[in-house]
Design an enzyme around this catalytic site. Structure first.
Site, short mmCIF file in Angstrom:
data_model
loop_
_atom_site.label_atom_id
_atom_site.label_comp_id
_atom_site.label_asym_id
_atom_site.label_seq_id
_atom_site.Cartn_x
_atom_site.Cartn_y
_atom_site.Cartn_z
N GLU A 133 -26.15 50.51 74.20
CA GLU A 133 -25.63 49.16 73.98
C GLU A 133 -24.22 49.27 73.44
O GLU A 133 -23.95 50.10 72.58
CB GLU A 133 -26.55 48.44 72.98
CG GLU A 133 -25.99 47.14 72.44
CD GLU A 133 -26.89 46.49 71.38
OE1 GLU A 133 -28.11 46.76 71.34
OE2 GLU A 133 -26.36 45.73 70.57
N GLU A 138 -19.32 40.89 67.21
CA GLU A 138 -20.53 40.39 66.58
C GLU A 138 -20.17 39.95 65.17
O GLU A 138 -19.35 40.59 64.51
CB GLU A 138 -21.57 41.52 66.53
CG GLU A 138 -22.92 41.10 66.02
CD GLU A 138 -23.96 42.21 66.16
OE1 GLU A 138 -23.58 43.39 66.28
OE2 GLU A 138 -25.16 41.89 66.13
#
Ligand SMILES: *[C@@H]1O[C@H](CO)[C@@H](O)[C@H](O)[C@H]1NC(C)=O
Ligand SMILES: *[C@@H]1O[C@H](CO)[C@@H](O)[C@H](O)[C@H]1NC(C)=O
Ligand SMILES: *[C@@H]1O[C@H](CO)[C@@H](O)[C@H](O)[C@H]1NC(C)=O
Ligand SMILES: *[C@@H]1O[C@H](CO)[C@@H](O)[C@H](O)[C@H]1NC(C)=O
Ligand SMILES: *[C@@H]1O[C@H](CO)[C@@H](O)[C@H](O)[C@H]1NC(C)=O
Ligand SMILES: *[C@@H]1O[C@H](CO)[C@@H](O)[C@H](O)[C@H]1NC(C)=O
Length: 350
Positions: A133, A138
C-alpha cells in the site's frame, strides 16, 4: 559544480530520475467514469462511515463534478444520524491497476478535515496487505500536516539511503505486523492538511512507483514546477527536485513487496486511527462517534475532497496499466492518439 550535483543525484540508489508518458486521465465531467464505489459500511478500518454506491453518491450529491469542473467527494452533511447507524461517505477505487514503473499526480484543492474525519488519497494492491500500500496523503481530525506511508508484509524498511526533504520521519518499518500497522510514515511538513492547506489553494502530489524506490513530491499552489503545469503529456522526475519522502529499494525491494496498485480516495469517520482515543484527544475533545457522527450534520461542512484532476503516467514501452480491459502501454496510448490525429487530419482534408 552543477554536473557534479546531477551526477550525484543520478547515482542515488532510491531516486529513479525517469521519464514517464501519460496513460490515463481522470478529469472534468468524466472524473468518476472509471472507479468502483465501495457500497458497504467501513468493514476495513472500523470506521463509522457507510461508503455509498455510485447511484446513491450521485443522487445525494456526495460525489459530483462542481461548476469549476472539479471532482467533489464528501461526507453527508445534511442527515441526522441515529444511534447505531453510520454516516454516509465515499470510497472509490480505480478500476485500472498500475504496475511498478508508474507515476500518478493528483491536484487537490481541498482535503476533508474536522473532528472524527479521516480521509486518504492512496493506492493498494487488490489482495491487501499482500502487494503493498502506498499512502500519498492521509490526515485525521484537526491536524495541520498530512503524512505519507508505505504498508507491506514484513521485511520492507525505509533505509537511511532514502533521500527526502522531510525531517519528520515517524517510523521506518513498513510491516503491517508491527507498530499497530502504522507503516513507515513520514510527515509532510507545512500546511499540508486542514483549513490552511485549503486557504492556500491546496497543491499537487506526485507519487512515483519505481523499481529503484517509491517517492512522493508535494508542491503547494505557488511552487508547482513548470514541467507539470497544465496538461503535461509526459513527466521527467529529474525536473521535480528532491522528493518530500522517499523509500529506496535497498531497504525495501519494491518489485518484491509491491504488486500493481489501484488508486483510492476515501473518507471514513472515527475508526482505528481518527477514533483512537489517544489520537482523537490530541486535536479534538469529546467522544468521536457520539459527539460528532451523531452530532449536528454541519460538523461535516469541511469534510470534502475537491480534486482538479488525477493523471497517471507510465514508463514508455512498458505495459504499466492492467485495465478492466486489455493491458495498455504508454506507446499504445501514444499510437492511438496519433492514429486519432491522423484520422482527424484525413477527415479535415477530406
Ligand atoms: C467487506 O464487505 C465487502 C462487501 O460486502 C466484502 O466483499 C468484503 O469481503 C468485506 N471485507 C471484510 C474485510 O470483511
Ligand atoms: C545505515 O544503515 C546501515 C545498515 O542498517 C548501518 O550499517 C549504517 O550505520 C547506517 N548509517 C547511518 C548513517 O545511520
Ligand atoms: C509524526 O511526527 C510528527 C512530528 O514529530 C508529529 O507531529 C506527528 O503527530 C507524528 N505522526 C504520527 C502519525 O505519529
Ligand atoms: C508555498 O511554499 C513556499 C515555499 O516552499 C512558501 O514560501 C509559500 O508561502 C507557500 N505558499 C502557500 C500558499 O502555502
Ligand atoms: C491532456 O493530454 C492528453 C494527451 O497528452 C489528452 O489525451 C487529453 O485529452 C488532454 N486533456 C485535457 C483535459 O485537455
Ligand atoms: C455541505 O457542505 C458543502 C461543502 O462545504 C456545502 O456546500 C453545503 O452547503 C453543505 N450542505 C448543507 C446542507 O449545509
Amino acid at each position: 559544480m552543477y554536473s557534479l550535483v546531477v551526477l550525484a543525484s543520478l547515482l542515488l540508489p532510491g531516486i529513479a530520475n525517469a521519464q514517464y508518458t501519460m496513460v490515463k486521465e481522470y478529469i472534468g465531467e468524466h472524473f468518476f467514469d472509471d472507479w468502483s464505489f465501495y457500497n458497504n459500511f467501513d468493514n476495513l478500518t472500523n470506521g463509522d462511515a457507510f461508503f455509498v454506491s455510485a447511484s446513491d453518491a450521485s443522487k445525494d450529491k456526495l460525489a459530483f463534478v462542481n461548476n469549476a469542473g472539479n471532482a467533489i467527494m464528501q461526507v453527508d452533511n445534511f442527515t441526522n444520524v441515529d444511534f447505531n447507524t453510520k454516516r454516509n461517505s465515499i470510497r472509490i477505487t480505480s478500476n485500472d491497476q498500475y504496475t511498478v514503473g508508474s507515476l500518478w499526480i493528483a491536484d487537490i484543492m481541498h482535503v476533508p478535515y474536522g473532528c472524527s474525519v479521516w480521509p486518504a488519497w492512496w493506492a493498494s494492491a487488490p489482495n491487501w496487505p499482500d502487494g503493498g500500500e502506498i499512502d500519498t496523503l492521509e490526515g485525521v481530525n484537526q491536524v495541520t500536516m498530512s503524512h505519507m506511508a508505505l504498508h507491506t508484509s514484513p521485511g520492507c524498511m525505509q533505509s537511511n539511503t532514502s533521500v527526502e526533504t522531510s525531517k519528520l520521519v515517524n517510523t521506518t518499518d513498513c510491516s503491517t505486523a508491527v507498530n499497530n500497522n502504522e507503516g513507515c510514515t513520514v510527515t509532510n511538513p507545512g500546511p499540508t492538511y486542514g483549513p490552511e492547506f485549503a486557504a492556500g489553494g491546496g497543491g499537487v502530489f506526485v507519487t512515483e512507483f519505481a523499481a529503484k524506490g517509491i517517492s512522493i513530491w508535494y508542491f503547494n499552489r505557488t511552487n508547482i514546477p513548470k514541467s507539470i503545469q497544465g496538461n503535461a503529456s509526459s513527466v521527467d522526475t529529474s525536473t521535480l527536485g528532491t522528493p518530500v519522502a522517499n523509500w529506496a529499494s535497498d531497504g525495501c525491494k519494491i518489485t518484491e513487496f509491491f504488486e500493481p496498485q489501484q488508486l483510492v480516495f476515501d473518507i471514513t469517520l472515527c475508526g482505528d486511527f481518527a477514533g483512537n482515543d489517544a489520537i482523537f484527544q490530541q486535536t479534538c475533545s469529546g467522544i468521536c462517534y457520539e459527539d460528532f457522527v451523531l452530532g449536528p450534520p454541519s460538523y461535516y461542512d469541511t469534510a470534502y475532497f475537491e480534486v482538479s484532476y488525477v493523471r497517471v503516467y507510465g514508463l514508455p514501452g512498458e505495459l504499466t496499466v492492467i485495465g478492466s480491459g486489455a493491458p495498455r502501454s504508454a506507446d499504445i496510448v501514444g499510437m492511438l492518439s496519433l492514429l486519432v490525429g491522423v484520422v482527424a487530419a484525413l477527415l479535415l482534408t477530406w
